[in-house]
Design a protein around this motif. Structure first.
Motif, short mmCIF file in Angstrom:
data_model
loop_
_atom_site.label_atom_id
_atom_site.label_comp_id
_atom_site.label_asym_id
_atom_site.label_seq_id
_atom_site.Cartn_x
_atom_site.Cartn_y
_atom_site.Cartn_z
N GLU A 183 -1.28 6.25 21.48
CA GLU A 183 -1.03 7.41 20.62
C GLU A 183 -0.09 7.05 19.47
O GLU A 183 -0.19 7.60 18.37
CB GLU A 183 -0.43 8.53 21.46
CG GLU A 183 -0.03 9.77 20.68
CD GLU A 183 0.58 10.83 21.57
OE1 GLU A 183 1.44 11.58 21.08
OE2 GLU A 183 0.20 10.90 22.76
N ARG A 184 0.80 6.08 19.72
CA ARG A 184 1.78 5.70 18.70
C ARG A 184 1.15 5.00 17.50
O ARG A 184 1.80 4.84 16.46
CB ARG A 184 2.85 4.80 19.31
CG ARG A 184 3.76 5.51 20.32
CD ARG A 184 4.78 4.55 20.90
NE ARG A 184 4.16 3.60 21.82
CZ ARG A 184 4.67 2.41 22.10
NH1 ARG A 184 5.78 2.00 21.50
NH2 ARG A 184 4.07 1.61 22.98
N LEU A 185 -0.10 4.56 17.64
CA LEU A 185 -0.78 3.93 16.52
C LEU A 185 -1.26 4.96 15.50
O LEU A 185 -1.57 4.61 14.36
CB LEU A 185 -1.97 3.12 17.01
CG LEU A 185 -1.68 1.98 18.00
CD1 LEU A 185 -2.98 1.32 18.43
CD2 LEU A 185 -0.73 0.95 17.39
N LEU A 186 -1.34 6.22 15.92
CA LEU A 186 -1.86 7.28 15.06
C LEU A 186 -0.80 7.83 14.13
O LEU A 186 0.38 7.93 14.50
CB LEU A 186 -2.40 8.43 15.91
CG LEU A 186 -3.64 8.16 16.75
CD1 LEU A 186 -3.81 9.25 17.80
CD2 LEU A 186 -4.87 8.06 15.86
N PRO A 187 -1.17 8.23 12.92
CA PRO A 187 -0.24 8.96 12.06
C PRO A 187 0.21 10.23 12.76
O PRO A 187 -0.51 10.79 13.59
CB PRO A 187 -1.09 9.28 10.82
CG PRO A 187 -2.19 8.27 10.82
CD PRO A 187 -2.49 8.01 12.27
N ALA A 188 1.39 10.68 12.44
CA ALA A 188 1.98 11.83 13.14
C ALA A 188 1.07 13.06 13.09
O ALA A 188 1.00 13.82 14.07
CB ALA A 188 3.34 12.16 12.54
N ASP A 189 0.35 13.26 12.01
CA ASP A 189 -0.47 14.46 11.89
C ASP A 189 -1.84 14.30 12.54
O ASP A 189 -2.69 15.20 12.45
CB ASP A 189 -0.63 14.88 10.42
CG ASP A 189 -1.33 13.83 9.57
OD1 ASP A 189 -1.56 12.71 10.09
OD2 ASP A 189 -1.64 14.13 8.41
N SER A 190 -2.06 13.18 13.22
CA SER A 190 -3.34 12.97 13.90
C SER A 190 -3.18 12.78 15.40
O SER A 190 -4.12 12.39 16.08
CB SER A 190 -4.04 11.73 13.31
OG SER A 190 -4.32 11.91 11.94
N ARG A 191 -1.99 13.05 15.91
CA ARG A 191 -1.73 12.79 17.33
C ARG A 191 -2.56 13.67 18.26
O ARG A 191 -2.74 13.34 19.44
CB ARG A 191 -0.24 13.01 17.62
CG ARG A 191 0.69 12.03 16.88
CD ARG A 191 0.64 10.65 17.47
NE ARG A 191 1.31 9.64 16.67
CZ ARG A 191 2.59 9.34 16.76
NH1 ARG A 191 3.38 10.00 17.59
NH2 ARG A 191 3.10 8.39 16.00
N SER A 192 -3.11 14.77 17.75
CA SER A 192 -3.93 15.62 18.61
C SER A 192 -5.19 14.90 19.08
O SER A 192 -5.77 15.26 20.11
CB SER A 192 -4.33 16.90 17.87
OG SER A 192 -5.10 16.61 16.72
N ILE A 193 -5.60 13.88 18.34
CA ILE A 193 -6.78 13.10 18.75
C ILE A 193 -6.53 12.45 20.10
O ILE A 193 -7.41 12.41 20.97
CB ILE A 193 -7.09 12.02 17.69
CG1 ILE A 193 -7.54 12.69 16.39
CG2 ILE A 193 -8.14 11.04 18.19
CD1 ILE A 193 -7.67 11.74 15.22
N ALA A 194 -5.31 11.96 20.31
CA ALA A 194 -4.97 11.35 21.59
C ALA A 194 -5.07 12.37 22.72
O ALA A 194 -5.50 12.04 23.83
CB ALA A 194 -3.57 10.75 21.54
N GLY A 195 -4.69 13.60 22.44
CA GLY A 195 -4.78 14.65 23.46
C GLY A 195 -6.21 14.93 23.87
O GLY A 195 -6.50 15.12 25.07
N SER A 196 -7.13 14.96 22.91
CA SER A 196 -8.53 15.21 23.24
C SER A 196 -9.13 14.04 24.02
O SER A 196 -9.95 14.23 24.92
CB SER A 196 -9.34 15.48 21.97
OG SER A 196 -9.37 14.33 21.13
N ILE A 197 -8.72 12.82 23.69
CA ILE A 197 -9.19 11.64 24.41
C ILE A 197 -8.66 11.67 25.85
O ILE A 197 -9.40 11.39 26.80
CB ILE A 197 -8.76 10.36 23.68
CG1 ILE A 197 -9.54 10.22 22.37
CG2 ILE A 197 -8.93 9.13 24.56
CD1 ILE A 197 -9.05 9.11 21.46
N ASP A 198 -7.41 12.02 26.00
CA ASP A 198 -6.80 12.12 27.33
C ASP A 198 -7.55 13.15 28.19
O ASP A 198 -7.83 12.91 29.36
CB ASP A 198 -5.33 12.50 27.19
CG ASP A 198 -4.61 12.56 28.52
OD1 ASP A 198 -4.28 11.49 29.07
OD2 ASP A 198 -4.36 13.67 29.02
#
Length: 375
Positions: A296-311
């Motif tokens: 998740e830390r590789l993502l820009p701050a405003d794209s962190r929700s992508i990690a949530g959907s993957i999780d």
């Protein structure tokens, strides 16, 4: 086409262009780039928190399998056969966890194919194993000889047939002597290969150093972007492998618009009923790698929700795979379990797209780039 690991940066890493990604509200485009400062820590966590522990677990599991196989050969019985089969299933689960790291040492000396030869599309490997058993080829009953033989007769597929295939019941009595010795040789070979995997990754100045310290002098990753690309590639290609090599061969959902009856004997590990446990283990491993490395830390701050959907997708897929118990043939004959397989197939494709395009696009992969397409 599978690329040698050393070629991955050339094939994948150069596509970090810092180019505009998805359109934002109002039609404006926002550049996306990987959070490079996080990359060394993410790569280090992937190695220390997932890869090396995974190979240690594999070394322990194959050692236990070798011991159980030796005990079976020494004192054949139903209980000893069950213990060997249980140890085999443990190795399948452990291997299904770490086989997602199909690069570096796994590609050297045919280690991956020697550990698991699959798919065996023309049953070439099966015929070779059957011939060894029928002819009682004593040259195959010694682990040191197996390395020079076909990759199809020295790994998990061969051992599964020994333990579960036609004639396996002889292992519990005195008539299974050669079959057991061959199975023991295979288990010792697996233990040897697992030890090689671990030794290569534990070398402080070997592949783990290349993963942890991207830079101009690094033979694998010339910069942080190439390293991050390769790590994401592990997830993308592994999910693609599950979709195309683990699920699709035995169940496609529909074929030419008609319900697919399924092909249980094309499923991996169908004889030992380890098909779905192996798939679940692979999903769990990918989820753990994603979380342990802190991708998740590789993502820009405003794209962190992508990690949530993957999780969320990982959790749903693991839970669904765990709901299918027993032989895959029985699952294909049950309407409710077929619906679960449909759910798994649909959401595996969704997960692949989210990793490949959403996550990839958000860390700066060029427009139109697709891991899955092999671009």
């Amino acid at each position: 086409m599978r690329l040698p690991f050393a070629s991955l940066p050339l094939a994948l890493g150069l596509i970090f262009l810092g180019a505009p990604a998805a359109a934002q509200e109002g039609g404006a485009l926002s550049p996306r780039v990987v959070e490079e400062a996080a990359v060394p820590s993410v790569m280090t966590q992937a190695v220390d928190g997932f890869i090396i522990p995974g190979y240690r677990d594999l070394a322990q599991a194959t050692n236990a399998l070798s011991e159980a196989s030796a005990a079976l050969c020494k004192s054949p019985s139903e209980a000893a056969l069950e213990a060997a089969r249980s140890a085999f299933s443990d190795v399948v689960e452990t291997w299904s966890t770490i086989e997602i790291i199909r690069l570096g040492p796994a590609l050297e000396q045919n280690r991956f194919e020697r550990f698991l030869f699959y798919p065996d599309r023309k049953s070439t490997g099966l015929k070779q194993v059957q011939a060894i058993l029928a002819n009682k080829d004593e040259s195959a009953a010694r682990a040191e000889n197996l390395k020079g033989k076909s990759v199809a007769v020295q790994g998990l597929g061969a051992l599964e047939f020994v333990l579960y295939g036609t004639g396996a019941e002889a292992l519990s009595g005195e008539n299974g002597g050669f079959r057991c010795r061959y199975g023991l040789a295979v288990s010792e070979n697996l233990r040897s290969i697992a030890g090689e995997f671990l030794a290569e990754w534990e070398k402080p100045d070997g592949i783990q150093a290349a993963w942890k310290e991207p830079g101009p002098g690094n033979p694998l990753f010339r910069d942080n972007k190439e390293a991050a690309t390769a790590l994401l590639g592990v997830l993308v290609h592994s999910v693609e492998m599950i979709k195309d090599q683990r699920l699709r061969p035995f169940y496609a959902g529909t074929v030419d618009g008609k319900p697919d009856k399924g092909h249980p004997k094309l499923a991996i590990y169908w004889r030992s009923a380890n098909t779905m446990p192996a798939i679940s283990a692979s999903f769990s491993a990918l989820h753990r790698l994603f979380d342990t490395a802190g991708m998740e830390r590789l993502l820009p701050a405003d794209s962190r929700s992508i990690a949530g959907s993957i999780d969320f997708l990982f959790k749903a897929l693991i839970a669904a795979a765990d709901r299918i118990e027993g032989p895959v043939g029985a699952a294909l004959a049950d309407e409710r379990q077929r619906a679960t397989l449909d759910f798994i197939a649909l959401n595996t494709a969704d997960l692949l797209d989210r990793l490949n395009r959403e996550f990839g696009g958000s860390i700066g992969l060029g427009a139109g780039f697709s891991f899955a397409d092999g671009d």
